[in-house]
Design a protein around this motif. Structure first.
Motif, PDB file in Angstrom:
ATOM      1  N   ARG A 158     -19.085 134.193  23.577  1.00  7.70           N
ATOM      2  CA  ARG A 158     -19.048 132.717  23.560  1.00  7.70           C
ATOM      3  C   ARG A 158     -20.005 132.166  22.522  1.00  7.70           C
ATOM      4  O   ARG A 158     -19.735 131.143  21.893  1.00  7.70           O
ATOM      5  CB  ARG A 158     -19.435 132.173  24.942  1.00  7.70           C
ATOM      6  CG  ARG A 158     -18.304 132.253  25.905  1.00  7.70           C
ATOM      7  CD  ARG A 158     -18.584 131.492  27.180  1.00  7.70           C
ATOM      8  NE  ARG A 158     -17.576 131.862  28.154  1.00  7.70           N
ATOM      9  CZ  ARG A 158     -17.525 131.405  29.394  1.00  7.70           C
ATOM     10  NH1 ARG A 158     -18.435 130.547  29.821  1.00  7.70           N
ATOM     11  NH2 ARG A 158     -16.568 131.776  30.207  1.00  7.70           N
ATOM     12  N   GLU A 210     -10.353 137.791  35.190  1.00  6.58           N
ATOM     13  CA  GLU A 210     -10.220 136.328  35.226  1.00  6.58           C
ATOM     14  C   GLU A 210      -8.779 135.917  35.515  1.00  6.58           C
ATOM     15  O   GLU A 210      -7.837 136.511  34.985  1.00  6.58           O
ATOM     16  CB  GLU A 210     -10.636 135.732  33.869  1.00  6.58           C
ATOM     17  CG  GLU A 210     -12.075 135.973  33.477  1.00  6.58           C
ATOM     18  CD  GLU A 210     -13.033 134.967  34.091  1.00  6.58           C
ATOM     19  OE1 GLU A 210     -12.580 134.083  34.834  1.00  6.58           O
ATOM     20  OE2 GLU A 210     -14.252 135.078  33.808  1.00  6.58           O
ATOM     21  N   PHE A 252     -13.520 132.669  24.254  1.00  5.33           N
ATOM     22  CA  PHE A 252     -14.372 131.957  25.218  1.00  5.33           C
ATOM     23  C   PHE A 252     -14.303 132.615  26.594  1.00  5.33           C
ATOM     24  O   PHE A 252     -15.319 132.898  27.212  1.00  5.33           O
ATOM     25  CB  PHE A 252     -13.937 130.494  25.331  1.00  5.33           C
ATOM     26  CG  PHE A 252     -14.747 129.715  26.340  1.00  5.33           C
ATOM     27  CD1 PHE A 252     -15.997 129.225  26.001  1.00  5.33           C
ATOM     28  CD2 PHE A 252     -14.262 129.480  27.624  1.00  5.33           C
ATOM     29  CE1 PHE A 252     -16.763 128.522  26.927  1.00  5.33           C
ATOM     30  CE2 PHE A 252     -15.018 128.767  28.549  1.00  5.33           C
ATOM     31  CZ  PHE A 252     -16.263 128.296  28.200  1.00  5.33           C
ATOM     32  N   ARG A 253     -13.097 132.852  27.082  1.00  7.71           N
ATOM     33  CA  ARG A 253     -12.949 133.469  28.401  1.00  7.71           C
ATOM     34  C   ARG A 253     -12.021 134.665  28.279  1.00  7.71           C
ATOM     35  O   ARG A 253     -10.822 134.520  28.054  1.00  7.71           O
ATOM     36  CB  ARG A 253     -12.387 132.470  29.417  1.00  7.71           C
ATOM     37  CG  ARG A 253     -12.367 133.030  30.844  1.00  7.71           C
ATOM     38  CD  ARG A 253     -11.785 132.041  31.843  1.00  7.71           C
ATOM     39  NE  ARG A 253     -12.525 130.795  31.876  1.00  7.71           N
ATOM     40  CZ  ARG A 253     -13.727 130.634  32.424  1.00  7.71           C
ATOM     41  NH1 ARG A 253     -14.306 131.650  33.014  1.00  7.71           N
ATOM     42  NH2 ARG A 253     -14.341 129.466  32.389  1.00  7.71           N
ATOM     43  N   THR A 254     -12.599 135.846  28.380  1.00  7.32           N
ATOM     44  CA  THR A 254     -11.829 137.076  28.249  1.00  7.32           C
ATOM     45  C   THR A 254     -12.119 137.943  29.472  1.00  7.32           C
ATOM     46  O   THR A 254     -12.980 137.616  30.277  1.00  7.32           O
ATOM     47  CB  THR A 254     -12.239 137.823  26.970  1.00  7.32           C
ATOM     48  OG1 THR A 254     -13.662 137.941  26.962  1.00  7.32           O
ATOM     49  CG2 THR A 254     -11.804 137.094  25.726  1.00  7.32           C
ATOM     50  N   GLU A 300     -19.332 126.159  29.081  1.00  6.26           N
ATOM     51  CA  GLU A 300     -20.579 126.884  29.376  1.00  6.26           C
ATOM     52  C   GLU A 300     -20.874 127.991  28.365  1.00  6.26           C
ATOM     53  O   GLU A 300     -20.009 128.789  28.037  1.00  6.26           O
ATOM     54  CB  GLU A 300     -20.437 127.496  30.777  1.00  6.26           C
ATOM     55  CG  GLU A 300     -21.565 128.415  31.153  1.00  6.26           C
ATOM     56  CD  GLU A 300     -21.321 129.103  32.490  1.00  6.26           C
ATOM     57  OE1 GLU A 300     -20.628 128.536  33.362  1.00  6.26           O
ATOM     58  OE2 GLU A 300     -21.824 130.236  32.658  1.00  6.26           O
ATOM     59  N   LEU A 301     -22.135 127.994  27.887  1.00  9.53           N
ATOM     60  CA  LEU A 301     -22.594 129.090  27.023  1.00  9.53           C
ATOM     61  C   LEU A 301     -23.487 130.029  27.815  1.00  9.53           C
ATOM     62  O   LEU A 301     -23.522 131.215  27.586  1.00  9.53           O
ATOM     63  CB  LEU A 301     -23.473 128.523  25.895  1.00  9.53           C
ATOM     64  CG  LEU A 301     -22.883 128.112  24.585  1.00  9.53           C
ATOM     65  CD1 LEU A 301     -24.005 127.748  23.627  1.00  9.53           C
ATOM     66  CD2 LEU A 301     -22.044 129.231  23.984  1.00  9.53           C
ATOM     67  N   ARG A 344     -14.393 141.084  33.972  1.00  9.67           N
ATOM     68  CA  ARG A 344     -13.958 140.231  35.084  1.00  9.67           C
ATOM     69  C   ARG A 344     -12.458 140.015  34.971  1.00  9.67           C
ATOM     70  O   ARG A 344     -11.973 139.638  33.895  1.00  9.67           O
ATOM     71  CB  ARG A 344     -14.666 138.866  35.047  1.00  9.67           C
ATOM     72  CG  ARG A 344     -16.135 138.983  35.284  1.00  9.67           C
ATOM     73  CD  ARG A 344     -16.826 137.637  35.305  1.00  9.67           C
ATOM     74  NE  ARG A 344     -18.273 137.858  35.308  1.00  9.67           N
ATOM     75  CZ  ARG A 344     -19.189 136.912  35.256  1.00  9.67           C
ATOM     76  NH1 ARG A 344     -18.817 135.642  35.220  1.00  9.67           N
ATOM     77  NH2 ARG A 344     -20.469 137.200  35.251  1.00  9.67           N
ATOM     78  N   THR A 375     -25.806 130.363  31.801  1.00  9.68           N
ATOM     79  CA  THR A 375     -26.293 129.802  33.067  1.00  9.68           C
ATOM     80  C   THR A 375     -27.705 130.303  33.300  1.00  9.68           C
ATOM     81  O   THR A 375     -27.992 131.481  33.062  1.00  9.68           O
ATOM     82  CB  THR A 375     -25.422 130.255  34.255  1.00  9.68           C
ATOM     83  OG1 THR A 375     -24.079 129.843  34.013  1.00  9.68           O
ATOM     84  CG2 THR A 375     -25.866 129.609  35.546  1.00  9.68           C
ATOM     85  N   GLY A 379     -23.438 134.605  27.207  1.00  9.53           N
ATOM     86  CA  GLY A 379     -22.373 135.445  26.691  1.00  9.53           C
ATOM     87  C   GLY A 379     -22.494 135.588  25.182  1.00  9.53           C
ATOM     88  O   GLY A 379     -22.661 134.588  24.470  1.00  9.53           O
TER      89      GLY A 379
HETATM   90  P1  ATP Z   1     -17.484 130.482  34.028  1.00  9.16           P
HETATM   91  O1  ATP Z   1     -17.950 129.373  34.930  1.00  9.16           O
HETATM   92  O2  ATP Z   1     -17.140 130.020  32.639  1.00  9.16           O
HETATM   93  O3  ATP Z   1     -16.427 131.344  34.649  1.00  9.16           O
HETATM   94  P2  ATP Z   1     -19.691 131.957  34.990  1.00  9.16           P
HETATM   95  O4  ATP Z   1     -20.550 130.813  35.442  1.00  9.16           O
HETATM   96  O5  ATP Z   1     -18.945 132.697  36.015  1.00  9.16           O
HETATM   97  O6  ATP Z   1     -18.720 131.463  33.814  1.00  9.16           O
HETATM   98  P3  ATP Z   1     -21.924 133.666  34.597  1.00  9.16           P
HETATM   99  O7  ATP Z   1     -21.646 134.557  35.746  1.00  9.16           O
HETATM  100  O8  ATP Z   1     -22.999 132.663  34.774  1.00  9.16           O
HETATM  101  O9  ATP Z   1     -20.564 132.953  34.143  1.00  9.16           O
HETATM  102  O10 ATP Z   1     -22.172 134.587  33.323  1.00  9.16           O
HETATM  103  C1  ATP Z   1     -23.141 134.290  32.334  1.00  9.16           C
HETATM  104  C2  ATP Z   1     -22.513 134.099  30.982  1.00  9.16           C
HETATM  105  O11 ATP Z   1     -21.615 135.165  30.665  1.00  9.16           O
HETATM  106  C3  ATP Z   1     -21.648 132.843  30.863  1.00  9.16           C
HETATM  107  O12 ATP Z   1     -22.448 131.714  30.622  1.00  9.16           O
HETATM  108  C4  ATP Z   1     -20.769 133.180  29.684  1.00  9.16           C
HETATM  109  O13 ATP Z   1     -21.435 132.919  28.452  1.00  9.16           O
HETATM  110  C5  ATP Z   1     -20.573 134.675  29.830  1.00  9.16           C
HETATM  111  N1  ATP Z   1     -19.250 134.894  30.469  1.00  9.16           N
HETATM  112  C6  ATP Z   1     -18.961 134.861  31.785  1.00  9.16           C
HETATM  113  N2  ATP Z   1     -17.651 135.096  31.997  1.00  9.16           N
HETATM  114  C7  ATP Z   1     -17.107 135.293  30.777  1.00  9.16           C
HETATM  115  C8  ATP Z   1     -15.783 135.591  30.323  1.00  9.16           C
HETATM  116  N3  ATP Z   1     -14.776 135.757  31.176  1.00  9.16           N
HETATM  117  N4  ATP Z   1     -15.567 135.718  28.990  1.00  9.16           N
HETATM  118  C9  ATP Z   1     -16.590 135.579  28.100  1.00  9.16           C
HETATM  119  N5  ATP Z   1     -17.852 135.304  28.479  1.00  9.16           N
HETATM  120  C10 ATP Z   1     -18.116 135.161  29.790  1.00  9.16           C
END
Ligand code: ATP
Length: 438
Positions: A309, A180, A188-190, A262-263, A178, A265, A306
């Motif tokens: 995470r 981001e 955590f967010r990559t 968030e870990l 993604r 969803t 994730g």
């Molecule tokens: P966030 O709200 O933190 O952007 P998200 O709700 O978009 O996350 P989901 O699409 O529900 O994330 O993805 C499911 C899981 O994938 C997340 O709970 C997280 O653990 C992991 N994840 C999502 N985006 C990332 C990211 N950029 N880096 C690391 N892990 C991620």
């Protein structure tokens, strides 16, 4: 509570996680997993795979390609809807996710800048590339932003091959990408990360029950791998933050050093994905229920977490600093042994030939059953400290008495630091017992 800087520094020092492309100054928010980090991530993924797939009769595994037909992302709604609101500072040109700024902020959050922010625009998070040598609109392709779509397009294949009936699930572990707007907080967010996702196909009127079921299941799993209950909580999404595909969504959050994050969803994706893929591909993705004689498009409940995470959460959760009687301090990672990268360290007291031979034989034997490390460098005290810091639950020390007198080794427990002498004949059984009851 441990700081993120402490975790980042330990992770580098001990070989869990390194900055990506470090010798070139690094690539922002890209990380590489070192020798211990990859073991830790693998044990977490293995624990998920075992608990989610291998130990269940109603879930199958799959491993689908990262590159998918571009029509997949049209049908799934990601081309039009997988966006975050982007604002840019007109002065310093830093970019921010509007929904992560405190409400009504119209100035740059960087206090030294304080410039005006632009109006927000929707920014699509999918990475694009081209397939083949010609870079035109027709060769455009995406790196998958979630593993789930590989499961949906194989729903029919898996159901037919395995003769599964609704309800059943398909799970997958794999990389997602993604672009981001604001990556950060270490791993955590990559922009490149690994997900562990399971799509559970069920009757439409049972989706609410399964939604609750998968929330409880996930909370249990996080505790099985050792996260403390008090550091976990559930948070329901408000209507406007739900992903474009979800009818209901709830996050399982962990208390990270900077606050709750968030870990995982759990989404109720309704029939959104299968219905759209059926329409766009022309393939029938419905299910015929032999008992009720009804045909319907299954609904989907998805626990999506994730892997990276989760690695960060277990590192933070396990970290302890303890004052010792001699005024020294020891740092330890109190991993649950099922995820410890090293479960048993074999430590000969000296490099003496007899000790080396005995220890090496023991190591060769034990490494067939446990994740073992052999270490003969430095003083025994320093080696214990090192094993504590990487979370090894059991150390075995081999000394001169072992080889000359009693055939016994010293077994040291990470958490209590208690040491017992134990005959090498019984050591395997003892380790098994200890690891199961840590
Ligand atoms: P966030 O709200 O933190 O952007 P998200 O709700 O978009 O996350 P989901 O699409 O529900 O994330 O993805 C499911 C899981 O994938 C997340 O709970 C997280 O653990 C992991 N994840 C999502 N985006 C990332 C990211 N950029 N880096 C690391 N892990 C991620």
């Amino acid at each position: 509570m441990v700081t993120l800087e402490t975790i980042v520094s330990l992770a580098k020092r001990r070989g869990f996680v390194f900055q990506g492309s470090e010798i070139y100054g690094g690539l922002r928010s890209v990380w590489d997993f070192g020798p211990l980090g990859i073991e830790l991530k693998r044990t977490i993924k293995d624990a998920w795979w075992k608990y989610m797939i291998q130990e269940r009769e109603d879930i199958e595994g799959i491993d689908t390609a990262i590159l998918m037909h571009p029509a997949v992302w049209q049908a799934s709604g990601h081309v039009s809807g997988f966006t975050d609101p982007l604002v840019e500072c007109k002065t310093c040109h830093n970019r921010y996710r509007e929904d992560q700024l405190s409400s009504n902020l119209s100035k740059c959050p960087d206090k030294d800048c304080d410039g005006d922010l632009t109006e927000s625009r929707q920014f699509n998070l999918m990475f694009q590339t081209h397939m083949g040598p010609i870079q035109d609109e027709g060769s455009k392709i995406f790196l998958r932003p979630e593993t789930a779509q590989g499961i949906f397009v194989n729903f029919e294949n898996v159901m037919t091959a395995t003769r599964k009936k609704i309800p059943f699930g398909i799970g997958q572990i794999g990389k997602s990408f993604r672009n981001e707007i604001t990556p950060g907080n270490f791993i955590f967010r990559t922009r490149e990360f690994e997900q562990m996702e399971m799509e559970f196909f069920c009757e439409p009127n049972k989706a609410d029950d399964w939604f609750e079921y998968w929330i409880d299941f996930s909370l249990k799993w996080f505790q099985i791998i050792g996260l403390e209950k008090k550091n976990l909580r559930k948070r329901e999404h408000s209507e406007d933050e739900r992903p474009h595909y979800a009818k209901a969504a709830l996050d399982i959050e962990y208390q990270f050093p900077w606050g709750w994050g968030e870990l995982e969803t759990i989404n109720n994706r309704s029939d959104h994905d299968l219905k759209n893929h059926a329409e766009k591909s022309g393939k029938d993705l419905s299910f015929f229920d032999e008992d009720s004689k009804e045909r319907y498009i299954p609904w989907v409940v998805e626990p999506a977490m994730g892997a990276d995470r989760t690695v960060l959460a277990v590192l933070c959760d396990a970290y302890r600093e303890e004052d010792l009687e001699n005024k020294d301090k020891r740092v330890l990672l109190k991993f649950n042994p099922i995820i410890s990268p090293v479960q048993v360290a074999i430590l000969p007291l000296s490099k003496n030939e007899k000790l080396a031979k005995f220890s090496s034989d023991l190591y060769q034997k034990l490494k067939k059953s446990f994740r073992c490390q052999f270490d003969v460098t430095q003083s025994i005290g320093k080696r214990y400290r090192r094993q504590d810091e990487i979370g090894t639950p059991i150390c075995l020390t081999i000394d001169f008495d072992t080889v000359e007198k009693d055939n016994c080794v010293t077994l040291r427990h990470r958490d209590t630091m208690e040491q017992i002498r134990i005959n090498v004949k019984n050591v395997e059984k003892e380790i098994e017992n200890l690891l199961a009851n840590f």
